[in-house]
Design an enzyme around this catalytic site. Structure first.
Site, mmCIF file in Angstrom:
data_model
loop_
_atom_site.group_PDB
_atom_site.id
_atom_site.type_symbol
_atom_site.label_atom_id
_atom_site.label_comp_id
_atom_site.label_asym_id
_atom_site.label_seq_id
_atom_site.Cartn_x
_atom_site.Cartn_y
_atom_site.Cartn_z
ATOM 1 N N GLU A 117 0.884 -1.172 0.000
ATOM 2 C CA GLU A 117 0.000 0.000 0.000
ATOM 3 C C GLU A 117 0.915 1.215 0.000
ATOM 4 O O GLU A 117 1.456 1.589 1.039
ATOM 5 C CB GLU A 117 -0.893 -0.014 1.252
ATOM 6 C CG GLU A 117 -1.819 -1.227 1.364
ATOM 7 C CD GLU A 117 -2.985 -1.182 0.389
ATOM 8 O OE1 GLU A 117 -3.281 -0.083 -0.134
ATOM 9 O OE2 GLU A 117 -3.589 -2.234 0.144
ATOM 10 N N CYS A 125 -2.207 9.633 2.572
ATOM 11 C CA CYS A 125 -1.733 9.030 1.316
ATOM 12 C C CYS A 125 -2.685 9.323 0.153
ATOM 13 O O CYS A 125 -2.250 9.404 -0.982
ATOM 14 C CB CYS A 125 -1.550 7.536 1.484
ATOM 15 S SG CYS A 125 -3.039 6.698 2.023
#
Ligand code: NAD
Length: 458
Positions: A212, A246
């Site tokens: 991720e 993010c």
């Protein structure tokens, strides 16, 4: 020495895994309930730690961290029995008589490595998936969010025995040692650069990975967008955690005809929600001096439309809009990960599409538009991890959709059912009846059998 310690932890967890306790779905549900209880028992500890490490308010911490963990646990408490049930599937004629089923096998002992920006949910949500899948887990927290690491250590020790699930605190040295241990799966959340280190190390032992990662997530605003709503939702998505998210909109691509109106609406919205950002109790600070200096260096020589102030004592940077941003500027070369928002204008939508395609495939993409054709075109023709139309960030806050990246922004996904799929593998089991045996598969391979075989599979 550290390697030896890490190997002892993995050995103990392998032993626990082979005791087969985790194969029992009731056991997994009990552990999930224990985790839920431990999170609730330690809510203040966790939110205080988030405040100490990042300056996050208890409200933001509950909204963006704790609630996601609780949702994920609740999802599995409700759906795990069904998800974990072996699935009966059809048997092809050539294999008749037989019964076929798919068994959802846990991997074994998994390593979860998490970053500092959402240190609670990015540690515990993958952990929930690992537990639901029937795995043991070593959780490696970030050295930059030390208060949260200690709080998580307490939560996890309260809920589980260490041979089943444990926390390892520390930095690069611990990570390097862990990456040499014989894990059965690695789930990493962090930067692209460290993602590559993790994948390289995992390849030495052929350990499967989920990565991720991050990158620059674009936000397109076309000439049909409702600018008031657009500004409100961009400002929210950009400024939660002061941009250290993010999936925060990294930069804006706006149609020329509405650019100045959009900048004004965003600046007004910032003033409304953060009238004095540098002294605002619900506006988080930048995690470290290094990141603070890095962010300020992105402002060098740039044209600031609004904001630009900072407080070096508290590591806080004002929400800052940049205009007249060139493609070559430093701010467009790296993921910003802070409260700086470059605005770039386009004339034709194809320019915006080209702009995004020239770069790495983004983790998230946002589009503000009222034009159904544009919405259809962008969501279909640009590759990105996930995203929203007429909103930002919230696509990840659901157990109904997978969350993950593509290309440089990562591989694999999780949340809800996708987590279960990530932390288990589909094991095929064919149980053959003893009564009938098709002679076609056995030698001698005669011409007449060959002819029959060709009739079967044509
Ligand atoms: P990072 O990659 O610097 O650190 C992640 C972990 O790796 C930390 O625990 C750190 O100790 C360790 N590490 C650092 N250098 C290492 C090395 N050389 N070898 C082994 N381990 C090493 O990431 P970060 O600064 O903690 O987080 C920020 C990044 O994470 C951003 O790029 C952001 O986009 C990304 N991120 C992605 C997601 C997502 O869900 N896709 C979520 C949050 C953050």
């Amino acid at each position: 020495m550290i390697l030896q310690q890490m190997k002892e932890i993995t050995d103990a967890q392998k032993k626990f895994f082979y005791s087969s306790q985790t194969l029992d779905v009731a056991f997994r549900k009990k552990q999930l309930a224990a985790l839920k209880q431990a999170v609730k028992n330690n809510l203040t500890l966790l939110t205080d730690a988030l405040h100490a490490d990042l300056g996050k308010s208890a409200y933001e911490s509950y909204m963006c961290e704790i609630s996601l963990v609780l949702e994920e646990i609740n999802y599995f408490l409700k759906h795990l029995s069904k998800l974990a049930r072996p699935k009966k599937v059809g048997t092809s004629l050539a294999q008749f008589p037989a019964k076929c089923k798919i068994v959802h096998d846990p991997y074994g002992v998994v390593l979860i490595m998490s970053p500092w920006n959402y240190p609670v949910q990015l540690t515990l949500c993958p952990l929930v998936g690992a537990i639901a899948g029937g795995n043991c887990a070593v959780v490696k927290t970030s050295e930059y969010s030390l208060n949260v690491s200690s709080a998580l250590e307490k939560v996890i020790a309260e809920a589980f025995v260490p041979d089943y699930i444990t926390v390892v605190k520390g930095g690069r040295e611990e990570n390097t040692a862990l990456l040499e241990c014989p894990f059965d799966y690695i789930f990493f959340t962090g930067s692209v650069a460290v993602g590559k280190v993790v994948m390289k190390a995992a390849s030495q032992q052929l350990i499967p990975v989920t990565l991720e990662l991050g990158g620059k997530s674009p936000c397109i605003v076309d000439e049909t967008a409702d600018l008031k709503v657009t500004a409100r939702r961009i400002v929210w998505g950009k400024l939660i955690n002061s941009g250290q998210t993010c999936v925060a909109p990294d930069y804006i691509l706006v149609h020329k005809s509405v650019a100045s109106q959009l900048k004004q609406s965003i600046a007004e919205r910032i003033k409304e929600t953060y009238p004095d950002a540098l002294h605002c109790e619900y506006y988080p600070h930048i995690i470290t001096q290094r990141h603070f200096d890095r962010l300020l260096s992105l402002l060098d020589g740039m044209s600031v439309y609004s904001g630009g102030g900072y407080d070096a004592e508290t590591l806080t940077i004002e929400p800052t809009i940049l205009e007249n941003v060139s493609e070559e500027s430093k701010v467009m070369q790296e993921e910003i990960f802070g409260p700086i928002l470059p605005v770039i204008e386009y004339e034709n939508l194809s320019e915006a599409v080209e702009f995004i395609r020239k770069r790495s495939k983004p983790l998230a993409l946002y589009l503000f538009s009222r034009d159904k054709g544009v919405i259809e075109y962008i969501t279909k023709n640009i590759q990105f991890g996930g995203g929203c139309v007429n909103d930002t960030v919230i696509h990840l806050a659901t157990t109904h959709m997978p969350f993950g990246g593509v290309g440089d922004s990562g591989m694999g996904g999780y949340h809800g059912k996708e987590s279960f799929n990530t932390f288990t593998r589909a094991k095929s089991v064919l149980n053959k009846g003893r009564m009938f045996d098709n002679s076609l598969r056995y030698p001698p391979f005669t011409q007449s059998k060959y002819n029959t075989l060709k009739k079967f599979f044509k």
